[in-house]
Motif scaffolding. Structure first.
Motif, mmCIF file in Angstrom:
data_model
loop_
_atom_site.group_PDB
_atom_site.id
_atom_site.type_symbol
_atom_site.label_atom_id
_atom_site.label_comp_id
_atom_site.label_asym_id
_atom_site.label_seq_id
_atom_site.Cartn_x
_atom_site.Cartn_y
_atom_site.Cartn_z
ATOM 1 N N ALA A 91 0.679 -1.102 0.007
ATOM 2 C CA ALA A 91 0.064 0.114 -0.183
ATOM 3 C C ALA A 91 0.886 1.266 0.036
ATOM 4 O O ALA A 91 0.548 2.319 -0.484
ATOM 5 C CB ALA A 91 -1.049 0.045 1.195
ATOM 6 N N ALA A 92 2.102 1.088 0.337
ATOM 7 C CA ALA A 92 2.986 2.371 0.520
ATOM 8 C C ALA A 92 3.308 3.117 -1.110
ATOM 9 O O ALA A 92 3.573 4.041 -1.358
ATOM 10 C CB ALA A 92 4.417 2.018 0.762
ATOM 11 N N LEU A 93 2.900 2.152 -2.097
ATOM 12 C CA LEU A 93 3.115 2.594 -3.570
ATOM 13 C C LEU A 93 1.979 3.816 -3.694
ATOM 14 O O LEU A 93 2.362 4.590 -4.738
ATOM 15 C CB LEU A 93 3.024 1.561 -4.495
ATOM 16 N N TYR A 94 0.983 3.794 -2.848
ATOM 17 C CA TYR A 94 -0.231 4.552 -3.278
ATOM 18 C C TYR A 94 -0.231 5.673 -2.461
ATOM 19 O O TYR A 94 -1.119 6.649 -2.614
ATOM 20 C CB TYR A 94 -1.377 3.747 -3.361
ATOM 21 N N ARG A 95 0.804 5.982 -1.754
ATOM 22 C CA ARG A 95 1.032 7.201 -0.775
ATOM 23 C C ARG A 95 1.951 8.151 -1.482
ATOM 24 O O ARG A 95 3.082 7.635 -1.945
ATOM 25 C CB ARG A 95 1.528 6.738 0.558
ATOM 26 N N SER A 96 1.515 9.567 -1.572
ATOM 27 C CA SER A 96 2.317 10.509 -2.162
ATOM 28 C C SER A 96 3.444 10.856 -1.169
ATOM 29 O O SER A 96 3.345 12.034 -0.777
ATOM 30 C CB SER A 96 1.299 11.632 -2.673
ATOM 31 N N VAL A 97 4.284 10.064 -1.326
ATOM 32 C CA VAL A 97 5.621 10.246 -0.318
ATOM 33 C C VAL A 97 6.751 10.685 -1.200
ATOM 34 O O VAL A 97 7.036 9.511 -1.721
ATOM 35 C CB VAL A 97 5.775 9.307 0.592
#
Length: 292
Positions: A55-61
């Motif tokens: 799910a970290a792929l879809y966070r705008s970081v």
């Protein structure tokens, strides 16, 4: 009669012009900064995405997670590493043959006078802009007839369709820039055209050969359509096709992280080649820009 008086030009101080130059320079630096962000950010985002999981792929970081699991998976994948070797072989062989054929044709077109020279140049230019789909079916029949289907050598043959016209056109421009006095002196001494090309012109064409060869190498390295059509098994595929065929664990999963890691890995050889030959590339691209 009344005399017309023209307004005197406004005299500006040196401080005004210094401030104006600083403002223009600041605008140029800001514009350059925007261009760099626009061109480099996709590559940075690909690297950031390749270090994220789940799910970290879809966070705008914007900061990378520094998790190199996908890279380790690629290194441990013999199919992907084999596709890297196939791409290296095909790109190097295509570049070498393109330069050999291109410099021979460029010398004939740039130095030898014959009636059809302009027509030949126009045909070369037309061939270089043909879409690949136009020749796909004909090349498929030729590859089958030669018995090269599903072999990397088939890709070398097909890539020459796009790289040879390109290298010929570019090298013809470079050869025309050399003074004819060099050849005239060599002809007086009894040199043939082949010896003039190999002993006189070729040593002077290092920068132009480097810049043209790098561009041909990039064309061959990134080609996808011919590689997808003329290779069938994983052992003979090149990197662009291998990346396009990366699949998730099920049909509902899109392996975005793996694809980004593979894309970054594939870009590294191109960056290394450009960095090694950067001086010759710049010299080749600017050759002939200033005369005198």
């Amino acid at each position: 009669m009344t005399e017309l008086t023209l307004p005197l030009p406004v005299r500006r101080s040196s401080a005004y012009y210094r401030l104006r130059r600083r403002a223009l320079r600041s605008l140029q630096i800001f514009a350059l900064f925007l261009v760099l962000i626009y061109t480099l950010f996709p590559y940075y985002w690909a690297f950031v995405s390749s270090t994220k999981q789940g799910a970290a792929l879809y966070r705008s970081v914007l900061l990378p997670a520094l998790d190199f699991t996908y890279y380790r998976q690629l290194i441990d994948n013999p199919i992907f590493m084999g596709s890297l070797l196939n791409s290296a072989y095909v790109a190097v062989a295509t570049t070498f043959l393109s330069l050999v054929i291109g410099i021979s044709a460029a010398y004939a077109l740039g130095r030898i006078d014959f009636p059809q020279r302009r027509a030949v140049l126009m045909v070369i230019l037309m061939i270089s802009i043909f879409p690949q789909v136009v020749v796909l079916s004909g090349m498929f029949e030729l590859i089958n007839w030669l018995g090269l289907f599903n072999r990397p050598s088939a890709l070398v043959l097909t890539y020459l369709l796009s790289t040879v016209p390109f290298t010929t056109w570019i090298l013809t421009t470079f050869i025309r820039e050399f003074p004819r006095e060099l050849e005239e002196a060599a002809i007086v001494d009894g040199c043939s055209h082949l010896r003039i090309l190999l002993k006189i012109l070729l040593p002077l064409m290092g920068p132009s050969l480097a810049s043209t060869g790098i561009l041909a190498f990039i064309l061959a390295w990134n080609e996808f359509l011919f590689a997808l059509t003329f290779t069938l098994t994983d052992e003979n595929r090149t990197v662009p096709v291998a990346i396009g065929l990366i699949a998730g664990t099920n049909r509902y999963e899109y392996p975005f992280g793996q694809i980004m890691a593979a894309s970054v890995t594939v870009t590294l050889p191109l960056i290394a080649v450009v960095l090694v030959f950067q001086r010759r590339i710049v010299a080749g691209l600017t050759a002939g820009a200033v005369k005198g």
